[in-house]
Design an enzyme around this catalytic site. Structure first.
Site: not given
Ligand code: GLN
Length: 562
Positions: A13, A18, A188, A190, A223, A354, A381, A383, A405, A507, A509
């Site tokens: 893997s 991707g 070769t 594998p 081969k 997070g 988020c 952050g 939270e 987000h 990103e």
């Molecule tokens: N835990 C936070 C919330 O649920 C932030 C979520 C995140 O960073 N994606 O609001």
């Protein structure tokens, strides 16, 4: 009728299926074809949304709110192909759909089985992506050939060629050709075994893409071709790329992959127009500055946990003629060792998203350090929520301020649950998810970055800025610079008195491409370059550098997405 390309993987893997699929999609688009991309994942979770980043890496969110595999991030960064929830299916979703049909009595008394019911469902989701305006559908099968879990998917793609005609399908198999130091050779075997397994279930690959750390000789290709029953020109080498993933498509072109696909599928395609991609690589290879950005997260040891953020930082670098060195800092290390030791030399600090309490205090401390030292800061988020908590505690003086939270009964819940979340108990697919419009405050740094006042960005969270505290934040110097169109949800905060401090609830990103960098990443990296320059000027005791004098490259002429 659309043609179909199936990409499978063998031997091990993490071969980069991707990236290879995304590169194929990009090359076909650059030849004027319209492409749709899809990933089929053999795990039983309905989507990766409930999986830990340690298990699965980043969860990639689409405009329509679906939580998907991170390979879809590669698809969006490499191609302009529109992605929706039809572009990522798991075994869990397939079974769920079949079981729902069974409960509705749609199978009319039949025994429901893997073949044909599960395989029909899989063929249905593959066919759904095709259509009159789609030249090619690329379907990547997750997992490795030989896994029990992927068998129904392989069986379905085998049948697919019977249904629509072999001439309309192409099987591409990605394998590893390892170099054995002791023997001094590329091996070769594998690959032979992996293709053998595919042939056992009735799939004869048309093209083999061989991941390798050394060039394959003609003899080695011959081969592989002989043992795997394919012509030698269909054995394509894909050498490891140490420099950038954006080199992959070019090396596939050098080995004739796009030409081969076009010929085998008899596609009406023009020559590839790779000018903007060449320019991108030129810029990547010739940066004028080198800066360091610390990404302070709790999954920093996992390469893929913040994948799109690392990519978007690179894109911000491309927009600023800078190579971005990413320093992955564990937030718990900040708790143990303090920010001074870990963050002193960096040009920018980014705290990503997070969930859960672990490492939170380290993130809050990293924000404090960046705020007090004038280091460019981007909060995403969680952050952003950490930035709000830090400001509440250390600037406004709200002791013990926190998000509910992490501390339900804290005295100053500056971050609290969204109203719509209060009655939700299921964890899967129930957050505030997907693209939402926002209105920017004119004259704010955020508005200057975007150069517009109406934006749409992707969300994935349950908690939000507590409006009861808005006035206090403004009075102490943290401004709200974007809200939902009704003004009720805070989407961005910034500190106007700081060199560059922006924190966003969404987000960004997920909407950055190498040839169309996201404005916030462009702005953040630009500020980090300015800091880097003024620091090095100070070290040489010359006048501080004027950030506005910096040479910045022109925007790309052919962004793949407007
Ligand atoms: N835990 C936070 C919330 O649920 C932030 C979520 C995140 O960073 N994606 O609001």
């Amino acid at each position: 009728m659309s043609k179909h390309i199936f990409v499978t993987g063998g031997v091990v893997s993490s071969l980069g299926k991707g990236l290879t699929s995304a590169s194929i999609g990009m090359l076909l688009e650059k030849r004027g074809l319209s492409v749709r991309m899809q990933k089929l994942d053999p795990y039983i979770n309905v989507d990766p949304g409930t999986m830990s980043p340690y298990q699965h890496g980043e969860v990639y969110v689409l405009d329509d709110g679906s939580e998907t595999d991170l390979d879809l991030g590669h698809y969006e960064r490499f191609t302009g192909s529109p992605l929706t929830r039809d572009c990522n299916y798991t075994t869990g979703q397939i079974y769920q759909a079949v079981i729902n049909k069974e409960r509705r009595g749609e199978f009319l008394g039949q025994t429901v089985q893997v073949i044909p019911h599960i395989t029909n469902e899989i063929k249905g989701v593959i066919a759904k992506l095709g259509g009159p305006s789609v030249d090619v559908v690329i379907t990547e099968i997750g997992g490795t050939v030989g896994d029990i879990e992927s068998q129904p998917f392989l069986e379905a793609i085998r049948q697919f060629a019977l249904d629509i005609g072999k001439e309309n399908c192409l099987y591409i198999h990605l394998t590893l050709v390892p170099y054995l130091k002791a023997a001094g050779e590329l091996k070769t075997k594998p690959t032979q075994h992996s293709v053998g397994q595919l042939r056992q279930i009735g799939i004869q690959p048309d093209i083999l893409i061989c991941r390798t750390e050394r060039a394959l000789s003609r003899d080695e290709r011959a081969k592989i071709a002989l043992f795997c029953n394919i012509p030698i020109e269909a054995v394509i080498e894909e050498r490891d790329k140490e420099f950038s993933v954006y080199e992959v498509p070019m090396s596939l072109v050098e080995h004739g992959l796009d030409e081969l696909i076009v010929r085998k599928l008899q596609l009406k395609a023009g020559p590839p127009d790779l000018a903007s991609w060449r320019e991108l690589l030129h810029r990547l290879r010739n940066p004028e500055y080198e800066i360091t950005i610390a990404v302070v997260g709790k999954y920093s040891e996992h390469r893929d946990a913040y994948k799109s953020i690392y990519e978007a930082l690179d894109h911000g670098g491309i927009a600023n003629n800078a190579q971005v060195r990413i320093q992955r800092v564990h937030s718990e290390a900040v708790e143990r060792e303090g920010p001074e030791r870990l963050l002193s030399g960096v040009d920018g600090v980014l705290v990503p998203g997070g969930f859960g309490e672990r490492g939170i205090e380290g993130k809050v401390d990293a924000v404090r350090f960046a705020r007090q030292r004038g280091i460019p800061f981007l909060g995403i988020c969680l952050g952003m929520q950490c930035a709000v908590i830090e400001f509440a505690r250390n600037v406004i003086g709200l002791q013990g301020a926190n998000s509910t939270e992490f501390d339900k009964d804290n005295p100053h819940p500056v971050i609290c649950l969204l109203d719509e979340q209060k009655t939700i108990t299921d964890k899967g697919g129930t957050m505030r998810l997907g693209a939402q419009p926002a209105r920017l405050v004119p004259g704010s740094r955020t508005a200057l970055c975007y150069d517009t006042l109406e934006i749409s960005e992707r969300h994935r969270h349950r908690y939000e800025f507590n409006n009861a505290y808005r006035q206090q934040f403004a009075a102490h110097g943290m401004q709200v610079s974007a809200t939902s169109p009704d003004g009720k949800l805070v989407e961005v905060v910034e500190i106007p008195g700081h060199p560059w401090f922006v924190a966003v609830q969404f987000h960004p990103e997920f909407k950055s491409q190498p040839t169309d960098p996201h404005p916030l990443f462009e702005g953040f990296v630009g500020a980090a370059v300015a800091r880097h320059l003024s620091r090095s000027e100070r070290q040489t005791k010359a006048e501080p550098a004027d950030a506005t004098e910096r040479k910045k490259p022109k925007p790309f002429e052919h962004p793949t997405r407007s």
